[in-house]
Design a protein around this motif. Sequence first.
Motif, mmCIF file in Angstrom:
data_model
loop_
_atom_site.group_PDB
_atom_site.id
_atom_site.type_symbol
_atom_site.label_atom_id
_atom_site.label_comp_id
_atom_site.label_asym_id
_atom_site.label_seq_id
_atom_site.Cartn_x
_atom_site.Cartn_y
_atom_site.Cartn_z
ATOM 1 N N ASN A 167 0.825 -1.221 0.000
ATOM 2 C CA ASN A 167 0.000 0.000 0.000
ATOM 3 C C ASN A 167 0.853 1.262 0.000
ATOM 4 N N GLY A 168 1.885 1.246 -0.813
ATOM 5 C CA GLY A 168 2.703 2.434 -1.000
ATOM 6 C C GLY A 168 3.773 2.651 0.039
ATOM 7 N N VAL A 169 3.892 1.762 1.038
ATOM 8 C CA VAL A 169 4.904 1.903 2.090
ATOM 9 C C VAL A 169 5.915 0.772 1.965
ATOM 10 N N GLU A 170 7.227 1.107 1.959
ATOM 11 C CA GLU A 170 8.272 0.113 1.803
ATOM 12 C C GLU A 170 8.652 -0.524 3.129
ATOM 13 N N TYR A 171 8.834 -1.884 3.091
ATOM 14 C CA TYR A 171 9.306 -2.643 4.238
ATOM 15 C C TYR A 171 10.520 -3.458 3.800
ATOM 16 N N PRO A 172 11.745 -2.939 4.007
ATOM 17 C CA PRO A 172 12.917 -3.694 3.585
ATOM 18 C C PRO A 172 13.195 -4.850 4.540
ATOM 19 N N PHE A 173 13.610 -5.998 3.991
ATOM 20 C CA PHE A 173 13.958 -7.178 4.783
ATOM 21 C C PHE A 173 15.289 -7.685 4.261
ATOM 22 N N TYR A 174 16.395 -7.362 4.993
ATOM 23 C CA TYR A 174 17.721 -7.769 4.564
ATOM 24 C C TYR A 174 18.091 -9.048 5.310
ATOM 25 N N VAL A 175 18.252 -10.154 4.594
ATOM 26 C CA VAL A 175 18.466 -11.472 5.178
ATOM 27 C C VAL A 175 19.965 -11.659 5.409
ATOM 28 N N ALA A 176 20.557 -10.811 6.261
ATOM 29 C CA ALA A 176 22.005 -10.837 6.472
ATOM 30 C C ALA A 176 22.686 -10.923 5.116
ATOM 31 N N ASP A 177 23.545 -11.920 4.893
ATOM 32 C CA ASP A 177 24.198 -12.068 3.596
ATOM 33 C C ASP A 177 24.463 -13.550 3.363
ATOM 34 N N ALA A 178 24.219 -13.981 2.153
ATOM 35 C CA ALA A 178 24.368 -15.406 1.840
ATOM 36 C C ALA A 178 25.819 -15.815 1.691
ATOM 37 N N LEU A 179 26.751 -14.862 1.653
ATOM 38 C CA LEU A 179 28.147 -15.173 1.372
ATOM 39 C C LEU A 179 28.943 -15.322 2.649
ATOM 40 N N PRO A 180 29.995 -16.136 2.643
ATOM 41 C CA PRO A 180 30.895 -16.233 3.801
ATOM 42 C C PRO A 180 31.780 -15.009 3.872
ATOM 43 N N LEU A 181 32.704 -15.023 4.832
ATOM 44 C CA LEU A 181 33.616 -13.908 5.030
ATOM 45 C C LEU A 181 34.355 -13.575 3.737
ATOM 46 N N THR A 182 34.325 -12.307 3.368
ATOM 47 C CA THR A 182 34.994 -11.877 2.135
ATOM 48 C C THR A 182 36.103 -10.879 2.381
ATOM 49 N N SER A 183 36.070 -10.168 3.534
ATOM 50 C CA SER A 183 37.133 -9.199 3.775
ATOM 51 C C SER A 183 37.267 -8.892 5.253
ATOM 52 N N LEU A 184 38.474 -8.465 5.626
ATOM 53 C CA LEU A 184 38.796 -7.998 6.967
ATOM 54 C C LEU A 184 39.422 -6.617 6.837
ATOM 55 N N VAL A 185 38.847 -5.652 7.537
ATOM 56 C CA VAL A 185 39.361 -4.283 7.476
ATOM 57 C C VAL A 185 39.697 -3.831 8.893
ATOM 58 N N PHE A 186 40.947 -3.516 9.114
ATOM 59 C CA PHE A 186 41.428 -3.113 10.437
ATOM 60 C C PHE A 186 40.749 -1.808 10.891
ATOM 61 N N LYS A 187 40.314 -1.799 12.154
ATOM 62 C CA LYS A 187 39.754 -0.592 12.758
ATOM 63 C C LYS A 187 40.828 0.050 13.620
ATOM 64 N N PRO A 188 41.386 1.180 13.197
ATOM 65 C CA PRO A 188 42.520 1.752 13.924
ATOM 66 C C PRO A 188 42.107 2.376 15.255
ATOM 67 N N ALA A 189 42.981 2.236 16.252
ATOM 68 C CA ALA A 189 42.805 2.941 17.517
ATOM 69 C C ALA A 189 43.535 4.269 17.490
ATOM 70 N N ALA A 190 44.516 4.384 16.585
ATOM 71 C CA ALA A 190 45.288 5.612 16.451
ATOM 72 C C ALA A 190 46.019 5.546 15.114
ATOM 73 N N TYR A 191 46.783 6.587 14.809
ATOM 74 C CA TYR A 191 47.609 6.626 13.602
ATOM 75 C C TYR A 191 49.044 6.908 14.029
ATOM 76 N N SER A 329 43.835 -9.567 6.060
ATOM 77 C CA SER A 329 43.584 -8.133 6.301
ATOM 78 C C SER A 329 44.736 -7.310 5.740
ATOM 79 N N ASP A 330 44.567 -6.012 5.777
ATOM 80 C CA ASP A 330 45.653 -5.096 5.455
ATOM 81 C C ASP A 330 46.630 -5.051 6.630
ATOM 82 N N TYR A 331 47.822 -4.503 6.409
ATOM 83 C CA TYR A 331 48.815 -4.374 7.475
ATOM 84 C C TYR A 331 48.508 -3.147 8.335
ATOM 85 N N ALA A 332 48.731 -3.287 9.637
ATOM 86 C CA ALA A 332 48.530 -2.183 10.571
ATOM 87 C C ALA A 332 49.722 -2.110 11.505
ATOM 88 N N ALA A 333 50.032 -0.921 11.961
ATOM 89 C CA ALA A 333 51.151 -0.730 12.877
ATOM 90 C C ALA A 333 50.730 -1.066 14.302
#
Length: 955
Positions: A167-191, A329-333
């Motif tokens: 009725n004109g209103v969108e209800y998105p339903f994202y079923v997580a993801d069908a794929l296994p792990l594809t990437s690792l990205v480091f979350k820096p605590a500092a630079y 993953s990428d390299y991190a210090a």
Amino acid sequence: MRKRFVKVVLFGALALATTTSFISCKDYDDDIKRIDNEIGQINKSLDELKTSIGNNGIKSVTYDAATGKLTIVDANDKSSSCTIAQNLPEYTIEVVGGKVVLKKGGQEVSSADLPAAAAGFDPAKLTVNAAGEVSYDGVKTGVKVPTSSIAVIEKDGAVVGYTFTINGVEYPFYVADALPLTSLVFKPAAYLSGVEAMKAANLTYTKWAKNAYTLNAVGETWQAPVAAAKASNITPDMVAYYHVSPVGVTMKQISKLVLTADDKDFIGTRAAFAIGDVDLSKCSIEDGLLRVVFNGNSEAIQKIDASKITVMNLKATVNVNGGSKTIQSDYAAIYKTVMKDFVLANAKSTATPDKAHLYGADNKRNLIGKAEDAIKAEPMCEVAYDNTKGIDLKDYVETHYKEFTDTEKTPSEQIGAEKSLTNAQLADYGLKLVYSLSDYYQGEENKTNQSSFAKLNGSVLVASIEGVTEAPIAAVGRMPLVRVELQRISDGEVVNVGWIKVKITRGDVAGLNWTKDCGNFNLSCNDQKYSVQYMEMNINIYQKLGLTKADFHAIYELDVDANGNAKLKATDDGVVSPLTDADADRETICLKWTLTPWDALNAINKKEGKVTATATYKPKNDDSRGNVTITFTAVVNAPSASFDAGSKIAEYWYNSMSGIRINTVVPGTLTNDCAFISDMDNVFVGNKPSFKLNNTASEDFQIKNVTYKYIFASKNEKVEALGNDGVTYVLHVASETLLQAAPKGSAAYKDVAKINQATGEIAYQDNAVAKAILNTYSHSETPFSAKVDVILTNKCNMNLPMTDGEFDAAFLRPVNVFPNTGKYFVDGKDAGSSVKMLDLVYLTDWRDYKFEKTADYDGSTYYNYYGVQSIAIDKDNITCDLNKGNLETQKLAKVTDQIVIDQTGATAHPYGTITYTNNTNNVQAFKVKIPVIVTYKWGTVKTAVYMEIKKTEGN
């Protein structure tokens, strides 16, 4: 990622031309109804599916378009499914060959022509609203398309989610993801030198120890760390964070984690930092963030100021379709820091960090190690005696520290200002908080142990009395003390200590608001008084609070001002004072509200007659209780009056009876000095206005008890008026009887008009400013007027408002000047060509009477009566059309100085002659515009005479 719309197409910026119709078909209408019905059942299935999936993550997703079944397998190999829809038609819209075509399953079902006048199809004008109605350029076409649909979301050919439009209103339903792990990205605590980095911390401190203690009034003391003491250290596990993609990945999909490290640009024999396999049991994934906990030789990490940098990367082995693959993953210090100078701080404090520490540390951070500071201070928090859940003290504690770089040089440098750790972060650094009751007593004789009125469960404190099973009301007012120790997890060594004092309260007792509606009353010259009666106080206050009169006044006291009256709000009216009986222990204490006539009048003028006053009773020594307020309300009946019917003499009034006209005295009548004064009473029957009351009023406002006066209305303030000198003047009401004006932007006010309230006369003023305003317009245009108001006043000097008392007093310009026509000059005449001034212009007064003798009146005397001092040409501003110039703007003197127009005898009747001379060559006919200024008793008036100059005689 893209969207593929199946079964029912979602419509975007589409619509039809405004001049065409949309041909629908029966199948199309049936489709809409069926689609809406089927998709309307989807929500329930989706909710069930989401519940069955839980938080386990997604291993695979399949969708069978033929059956409409959606099947999801989670990380535990549990399969869940629901039927989404099947055999729903697919609609598309195309614009082809000047037509908008609707297709179902690729077959055309309807179409419409684009407008013939359209230069081209504009998709931006084609719209479908939430109801499915199709419009072009904002005009509905009468066509309605399906408002319910399914959009399949794919990634690399795999279905990963759905968007349902119902009725004109969108209800998105994202079923997580069908794929296994594809990437690792480091979350820096500092630079570190621009490189993403994490830190490996080393904690250093000197331990605390409790001194010998027996119950006393100032509490326990601890041995504070001293500089010479041996330092302790904590080398906690290191923690790195990585964003995982897709976010639905779980630890069950990862079979192995390996961290490798390396030193870059280093020459030497020192062993490199090494880690190896990671213990998966210490790692976790939450909200798409992988937490990797590991241990390494931190001493091998390169110092920040070394010539090399230590880096690492993470390799994850994941299970895929019975096999495995490695994601890197990428390299991190990684760099080492030293954490020290730990203190416990008040997490709720808004003070600067050095002043936010728990008791036991002053603002210079010298740890003094005693509970006495907390005992002397105000409680940090409160808990109600009957609060069985208690208060969690960990919400009041956070750990502060200072951080230093690990460098090859000394001393090391501090990194930033004081930093903090939340309680949730402590375990990462090998720390924990331990809470214990800390005994002390109050009362020299009874020596009451305050902490005996509380019980601790971990960090949660509740009021408690040993042996009492019901709510411990006797604990109210007690203030137990809790010691907080920051400890090393491995052996319990105390890193820092502080104290929290808690006050046990009665709990929040709601306040009470009661309003006494005193009704309406008539404005009068007497005070209006209301009081709270004894039974009202008992029923509405004591009874509702569940208190006796004695209890109430023992707990509460009236919030009073310096005079002992109730302290009111700034917007309140009148005075509220306590009514205390001689024997206060026996009789009810009530309140009296007194309103002066001026309180009531102010409410009429500013608050539509609504008067209020709020008296507040505040608890004396119990912050847990809310205030008790008693609000008095009443409404003042505003009396008003109006002119009696027929009081105005209709013929004296103009503009629908809204204004009168003020003129100079008629020549030969009252005075013979051109006085500009008028008695406003004379426009009323009987030479005096009469009035009537419009509503019920007190005796003080009966018509027989009021007098009237004229005033300049406040509406005159800041009104702009143009003067005939070209200046804009701004009016100012200096008083009820004086109206002034000044040039805009100036405060140099001059009188314009005055009212004599004793006689009812209004008089125009004789000065340059007043005259400039007066002479701008004639009575046939828009004469200058002031707004006058009639005010009725009673014996106590209060006004009875008039509903129709305001009117305009228009001041008529006494003298007007007009040009005559048919007069001209001739070039080349002996001694010049002359015309008498009174042949060029004529004057009239405010009655349109000409200044000439007739059978009805002798206007020749008006020159003297109106004080006509001069009628003169403005020689410098004569303009001409010589050489095809603009007659209105081209000045004669700018063209030639040989043509002269001059005047003699301008200052006496008959005001002389104007002579034209040409002292040079022959000239052909042309025209001139000659400004004329009349100066008389009440200022100046101006006109302009247009005259033809005939060509040189005989040529």
